[in-house]
Design a protein around this motif. Structure first.
Motif, PDB file in Angstrom:
ATOM      1  N   CYS A 131       0.116   8.829 -36.136  1.00  0.00           N
ATOM      2  CA  CYS A 131       1.277   8.012 -36.413  1.00  0.00           C
ATOM      3  C   CYS A 131       1.106   6.612 -35.850  1.00  0.00           C
ATOM      4  CB  CYS A 131       2.507   8.689 -35.842  1.00  0.00           C
ATOM      5  SG  CYS A 131       2.157   9.673 -34.424  1.00  0.00           S
TER       6      CYS A 131
ATOM      7  N   GLU B 138       4.071   9.969 -26.065  1.00  0.00           N
ATOM      8  CA  GLU B 138       3.835  10.947 -27.130  1.00  0.00           C
ATOM      9  C   GLU B 138       2.690  11.904 -26.767  1.00  0.00           C
ATOM     10  OE1 GLU B 138       2.486   9.512 -30.973  1.00  0.00           O
ATOM     11  OE2 GLU B 138       2.231  11.597 -31.606  1.00  0.00           O
TER      12      GLU B 138
ATOM     13  N   HIS C 202       1.875  15.917 -33.635  1.00  0.00           N
ATOM     14  CA  HIS C 202       2.327  14.570 -33.292  1.00  0.00           C
ATOM     15  C   HIS C 202       3.841  14.489 -33.296  1.00  0.00           C
ATOM     16  CE1 HIS C 202      -1.523  12.210 -33.776  1.00  0.00           C
ATOM     17  NE2 HIS C 202      -1.871  13.376 -34.305  1.00  0.00           N
ATOM     18  N   HIS C 203       4.305  13.346 -32.772  1.00  0.00           N
ATOM     19  CA  HIS C 203       5.713  12.960 -32.895  1.00  0.00           C
ATOM     20  C   HIS C 203       5.730  11.524 -33.359  1.00  0.00           C
ATOM     21  CE1 HIS C 203       5.740  16.538 -30.418  1.00  0.00           C
ATOM     22  NE2 HIS C 203       6.968  16.743 -30.856  1.00  0.00           N
TER      23      HIS C 203
ATOM     24  N   HIS D  46      -3.512  12.022 -29.653  1.00  0.00           N
ATOM     25  CA  HIS D  46      -3.652  10.959 -28.642  1.00  0.00           C
ATOM     26  C   HIS D  46      -4.105  11.515 -27.275  1.00  0.00           C
ATOM     27  CE1 HIS D  46      -1.669   8.931 -31.878  1.00  0.00           C
ATOM     28  NE2 HIS D  46      -0.629   9.711 -31.757  1.00  0.00           N
TER      29      HIS D  46
ATOM     30  N   LYS E 238       2.580   4.090 -27.698  1.00  0.00           N
ATOM     31  CA  LYS E 238       3.128   5.371 -28.158  1.00  0.00           C
ATOM     32  C   LYS E 238       4.083   5.986 -27.123  1.00  0.00           C
ATOM     33  CE  LYS E 238      -0.527   6.203 -31.483  1.00  0.00           C
ATOM     34  NZ  LYS E 238       0.294   5.790 -32.643  1.00  0.00           N
TER      35      LYS E 238
HETATM   36 ZN   LIG Z   1       0.897  10.388 -32.971  1.00  0.00          ZN
END
Ligand SMILES: [Zn+2]
Length: 373
Positions: free
Chosen positions: A20, A99, A152-153, A81, A91
């Motif tokens: 993201c 994140e 992920h977020h 990440h 992030k």
């Molecule tokens: Zn991400």
């Protein structure tokens, strides 16, 4: 040299980007004191080591009976990440929650749930370290994962009110239909667990919406793969929830139930059984024989000898062109026979087998490359 080997190595696009978008520009490593929340390292609410173990199996986080079909399924989990706390604001949510940390904790809790159900689970990273996208995918590929989830977020600039679930697949919908199965189950698992009030009309998104060549992590994946953007850490309320181990476990449990339902519906596969050691093009009539596994028949349930593959869903492609096949089912085994053309040129040729079982799950390992001497 005659070899026949399975792989998905048809991807020719290169690149390293995926996952993201960050909400903040990355800054170089800093020597500032960590009193700056945008440089802090441990941003989640601390949880005891046995936090998930103490709760798994309770009424809040049940292991349903159908989760037994996860037994032996190999699932690789990639916490997105890591190792990025020194990049100021990178992030992070509005108060600095990272994140990379929430991704890792959700992955660890999901692993505990999966292992409780008898699945094999492997994390691409165990610590707060970074890995290249290609290296993460290689871990799943080399391990021979059945399923690969990149966790992920999400983030969005200047829209703190946005908070919804999306699941990402590579390329377009025809690329690998099983990726859509995985993405769809995951999406509804999250809808039923974290249950965000906002939804997007079509929550399964192509990674080509973000980058022309898609996300690196999905592009490099040779196994059935999807990337989850479970919620938005740029939403202030969601950011605080994502710090909480209870909420991390709730999310992991939603993903777990999704995977259990997917496995319960049968994970179809195809295996080349002839020729055994290699392919010899000695003349007309050369054939490949595949055994198809609908993911269900081996359970020997009542009616298991009935066909559980949708015949109209069967398709065989040779170098991207549809070719004829013969399909048979004797109530024990499904066989798919493909007669190769006499004039196949020397070199690699791609064979793709597609079919769906009665629950509309597509084959997990559709690609085979044959090397013609
Ligand atoms: Zn991400």
């Amino acid at each position: 040299m005659r070899t026949v080997y399975w792989h998905f190595g048809l991807m020719i696009l290169l690149g390293v980007f995926g996952g993201c978008r960050s909400t903040q520009p990355a800054a170089p490593a800093s020597k500032w004191p960590s009193a700056d929340p945008m440089l802090s390292v441990n941003t989640l609410i601390e949880a005891p080591e046995d936090f998930a173990a103490a709760r798994i199996g309770s009424t809040d986080y049940p292991i349903p009976p159908y989760a037994k079909y996860l037994e032996g399924v190999k699932i690789c989990l990639d916490p997105g990440h890591g190792g990025d706390a020194h990049k100021r604001g990178y992030k992070r949510g509005p108060t600095g929650v990272r994140e990379a940390e929430m991704n890792l904790r959700v992955a660890k809790y999901l692993r505990e749930l999966l292992e409780t159900a008898g699945a094999e689970a492997l994390l691409t990273r165990e610590e707060d370290v970074d890995l290249s996208l290609a290296d993460r995918a290689a871990i799943a590929n080399e391990w021979g994962a059945d399923l690969f989830l990149s966790l992920h977020h999400n983030a969005i600039d200047n829209k703190p009110q946005v908070n919804r679930t999306s699941i990402w697949y590579h390329n377009d919908v025809d690329y690998r239909p099983a990726n859509l199965d995985l993405a769809r189950y995951l999406c509804y698992g999250l809808y039923d667990s974290i249950a965000l009030p906002q939804i997007t009309g079509v929550p399964l998104k192509s990674d080509q919406l973000m980058y022309e060549s898609g996300f690196g992590i999905l592009r490099h994946a040779e196994v059935t793969a999807a990337l989850t953007e479970s919620s938005f850490f740029t939403n202030p309320e969601e950011e605080q929830r994502l710090r909480d181990p209870e909420y991390n476990l709730l999310e992991a449990h939603g993903l777990f139930i999704a995977l259990a339902k997917y496995a319960a519906a049968g994970l179809p596969k195809a295996y080349l059984i002839e020729p055994e050691g290699g392919l010899v093009l000695s003349g007309p009539g050369q054939t490949l024989v595949f055994e198809l596994d609908d993911g269900l028949r081996s359970r020997k349930s009542w009616g298991h000898d009935r066909r559980m593959i949708l015949t109209d869903s069967i398709a065989v492609h040779l170098d991207g062109q549809r070719v004829p096949y013969a399909f048979s089912d004797d109530g024990e085994r499904y066989l798919l026979t493909v007669s190769l053309p006499d004039d196949l040129t020397p070199g690699d040729h791609a064979v793709e087998i597609q079919f769906q079982n009665m629950n509309k799950n597509s084959v997990l390992n559709p690609h085979c490359v044959i090397e013609v001497p």
